[in-house]
Motif scaffolding. Structure first.
Motif, PDB file in Angstrom:
ATOM      1  N   LEU A 159       7.806  -6.369   3.937  1.00  0.00           N
ATOM      2  CA  LEU A 159       6.553  -5.257   3.658  1.00  0.00           C
ATOM      3  C   LEU A 159       5.430  -6.111   3.677  1.00  0.00           C
ATOM      4  N   ALA A 160       5.252  -7.167   2.805  1.00  0.00           N
ATOM      5  CA  ALA A 160       4.098  -8.164   3.039  1.00  0.00           C
ATOM      6  C   ALA A 160       3.528  -8.289   4.451  1.00  0.00           C
ATOM      7  N   ALA A 161       4.421  -8.457   5.409  1.00  0.00           N
ATOM      8  CA  ALA A 161       4.087  -8.831   6.611  1.00  0.00           C
ATOM      9  C   ALA A 161       3.181  -7.821   7.533  1.00  0.00           C
ATOM     10  N   HIS A 162       3.508  -6.436   6.933  1.00  0.00           N
ATOM     11  CA  HIS A 162       3.223  -5.326   7.885  1.00  0.00           C
ATOM     12  C   HIS A 162       1.985  -4.664   6.741  1.00  0.00           C
ATOM     13  N   ARG A 163       1.781  -5.072   5.690  1.00  0.00           N
ATOM     14  CA  ARG A 163       0.778  -4.378   4.818  1.00  0.00           C
ATOM     15  C   ARG A 163      -0.580  -5.001   5.002  1.00  0.00           C
ATOM     16  N   ASP A 164      -1.704  -4.276   5.249  1.00  0.00           N
ATOM     17  CA  ASP A 164      -3.081  -4.561   5.479  1.00  0.00           C
ATOM     18  C   ASP A 164      -3.596  -4.029   4.141  1.00  0.00           C
ATOM     19  N   THR A 165      -3.404  -2.933   3.847  1.00  0.00           N
ATOM     20  CA  THR A 165      -3.988  -2.096   2.557  1.00  0.00           C
ATOM     21  C   THR A 165      -2.892  -1.140   2.127  1.00  0.00           C
ATOM     22  N   GLY A 166      -3.175  -0.655   1.065  1.00  0.00           N
ATOM     23  CA  GLY A 166      -2.008   0.159   0.442  1.00  0.00           C
ATOM     24  C   GLY A 166      -1.370  -0.352  -0.589  1.00  0.00           C
ATOM     25  N   THR A 167      -0.656   0.574  -1.433  1.00  0.00           N
ATOM     26  CA  THR A 167      -0.104   0.219  -2.783  1.00  0.00           C
ATOM     27  C   THR A 167       1.443  -0.005  -2.621  1.00  0.00           C
ATOM     28  N   ALA A 168       2.055   0.128  -1.466  1.00  0.00           N
ATOM     29  CA  ALA A 168       3.467   0.160  -1.439  1.00  0.00           C
ATOM     30  C   ALA A 168       3.976  -0.976  -2.140  1.00  0.00           C
ATOM     31  N   ALA A 169       5.295  -1.013  -2.730  1.00  0.00           N
ATOM     32  CA  ALA A 169       5.811  -2.124  -3.329  1.00  0.00           C
ATOM     33  C   ALA A 169       7.169  -1.871  -3.499  1.00  0.00           C
ATOM     34  N   ILE A 170       8.001  -3.386  -3.640  1.00  0.00           N
ATOM     35  CA  ILE A 170       9.182  -2.932  -3.906  1.00  0.00           C
ATOM     36  C   ILE A 170       9.619  -3.184  -5.264  1.00  0.00           C
ATOM     37  N   GLU A 171      10.485  -2.326  -6.081  1.00  0.00           N
ATOM     38  CA  GLU A 171      10.819  -2.409  -7.434  1.00  0.00           C
ATOM     39  C   GLU A 171      12.293  -2.672  -7.402  1.00  0.00           C
ATOM     40  N   THR A 172      12.575  -3.500  -8.273  1.00  0.00           N
ATOM     41  CA  THR A 172      14.037  -3.463  -8.548  1.00  0.00           C
ATOM     42  C   THR A 172      14.403  -2.721 -10.161  1.00  0.00           C
ATOM     43  N   THR A 173      15.196  -2.016 -10.291  1.00  0.00           N
ATOM     44  CA  THR A 173      15.534  -1.078 -11.549  1.00  0.00           C
ATOM     45  C   THR A 173      16.985  -1.495 -11.913  1.00  0.00           C
ATOM     46  N   ARG A 174      17.085  -2.109 -13.056  1.00  0.00           N
ATOM     47  CA  ARG A 174      18.305  -2.538 -13.524  1.00  0.00           C
ATOM     48  C   ARG A 174      18.743  -1.627 -14.477  1.00  0.00           C
ATOM     49  N   GLY A 175      20.291  -1.170 -14.379  1.00  0.00           N
ATOM     50  CA  GLY A 175      21.030  -0.268 -15.213  1.00  0.00           C
ATOM     51  C   GLY A 175      22.055  -1.158 -16.104  1.00  0.00           C
ATOM     52  N   ARG A 176      22.851  -0.292 -16.761  1.00  0.00           N
ATOM     53  CA  ARG A 176      24.065  -0.967 -17.447  1.00  0.00           C
ATOM     54  C   ARG A 176      24.740  -1.567 -16.241  1.00  0.00           C
ATOM     55  N   THR A 177      25.206  -1.132 -15.464  1.00  0.00           N
ATOM     56  CA  THR A 177      26.172  -1.756 -14.367  1.00  0.00           C
ATOM     57  C   THR A 177      25.283  -1.960 -12.954  1.00  0.00           C
ATOM     58  N   ASP A 178      24.528  -1.181 -12.653  1.00  0.00           N
ATOM     59  CA  ASP A 178      23.884  -1.024 -11.339  1.00  0.00           C
ATOM     60  C   ASP A 178      22.851  -1.622 -11.294  1.00  0.00           C
ATOM     61  N   THR A 179      22.087  -2.024 -10.172  1.00  0.00           N
ATOM     62  CA  THR A 179      20.769  -2.524  -9.794  1.00  0.00           C
ATOM     63  C   THR A 179      20.247  -1.618  -8.799  1.00  0.00           C
ATOM     64  N   THR A 180      19.109  -1.095  -8.696  1.00  0.00           N
ATOM     65  CA  THR A 180      18.488  -0.419  -7.408  1.00  0.00           C
ATOM     66  C   THR A 180      17.536  -0.852  -6.960  1.00  0.00           C
ATOM     67  N   VAL A 181      17.309  -1.233  -5.792  1.00  0.00           N
ATOM     68  CA  VAL A 181      16.047  -1.739  -5.025  1.00  0.00           C
ATOM     69  C   VAL A 181      15.430  -0.373  -4.340  1.00  0.00           C
ATOM     70  N   SER A 182      13.879  -0.321  -4.619  1.00  0.00           N
ATOM     71  CA  SER A 182      13.435   1.106  -4.103  1.00  0.00           C
ATOM     72  C   SER A 182      12.024   0.465  -3.500  1.00  0.00           C
TER      73      SER A 182
ATOM     74  N   VAL B  48       8.721   1.853  -3.193  1.00  0.00           N
ATOM     75  CA  VAL B  48       7.492   2.782  -4.002  1.00  0.00           C
ATOM     76  C   VAL B  48       6.433   3.077  -3.688  1.00  0.00           C
ATOM     77  N   ASP B  49       5.951   4.374  -2.944  1.00  0.00           N
ATOM     78  CA  ASP B  49       4.817   4.542  -2.434  1.00  0.00           C
ATOM     79  C   ASP B  49       4.744   6.359  -2.251  1.00  0.00           C
ATOM     80  N   ASP B  50       3.696   6.916  -2.406  1.00  0.00           N
ATOM     81  CA  ASP B  50       3.734   8.075  -2.030  1.00  0.00           C
ATOM     82  C   ASP B  50       4.195   8.636  -0.412  1.00  0.00           C
ATOM     83  N   ALA B  51       4.085   7.537   0.187  1.00  0.00           N
ATOM     84  CA  ALA B  51       4.615   7.624   1.603  1.00  0.00           C
ATOM     85  C   ALA B  51       5.650   6.896   1.934  1.00  0.00           C
TER      86      ALA B  51
END
Length: 93
Positions: free
Chosen positions: A37-60, A62-65
């Motif tokens: 994502l960093a290699a392709h971003r000039d502007t914007g707020t897109a981000a990669i988020e990691t959410t940890r649950g009790r057993t699972d972890t989700t990578v998302s 995150v951006d309106d687009a």
């Protein structure tokens, strides 16, 4: 005939070693996705988020687009814009 305990998957999923391995794998996916994502971003707020649950972890992504970033879209003039496939490629080992 052998029988498998009906809760075998649940028992294994909650083992500390398994939970740690899932977290480590998700962290590696997130790291690769952030680099792409960093290699392709000039502007914007897109981000990669990691959410940890009790057993699972989700990578998302995150951006309106987020869907357009991942899968592509059409420019206002109709030209197709290919998606970056940030998550797909990061998870494809």
């Amino acid at each position: 005939m052998a029988e498998v305990h009906r809760r075998a998957a649940d028992i294994v999923a909650h083992l500390p070693e398994v939970r740690a391995a899932v977290r480590d794998a998700a962290d590696q996916v997130a790291q690769r996705a952030r680099a792409t994502l960093a290699a392709h971003r000039d502007t914007g707020t897109a981000a990669i988020e990691t959410t940890r649950g009790r057993t699972d972890t989700t990578v998302s992504l995150v951006d309106d687009a987020a869907l357009s970033i991942e899968y592509g879209h059409h420019a206002p003039d109709g030209t197709p814009i290919r998606g970056l496939r940030v998550l797909r490629d990061a998870a494809d080992l």
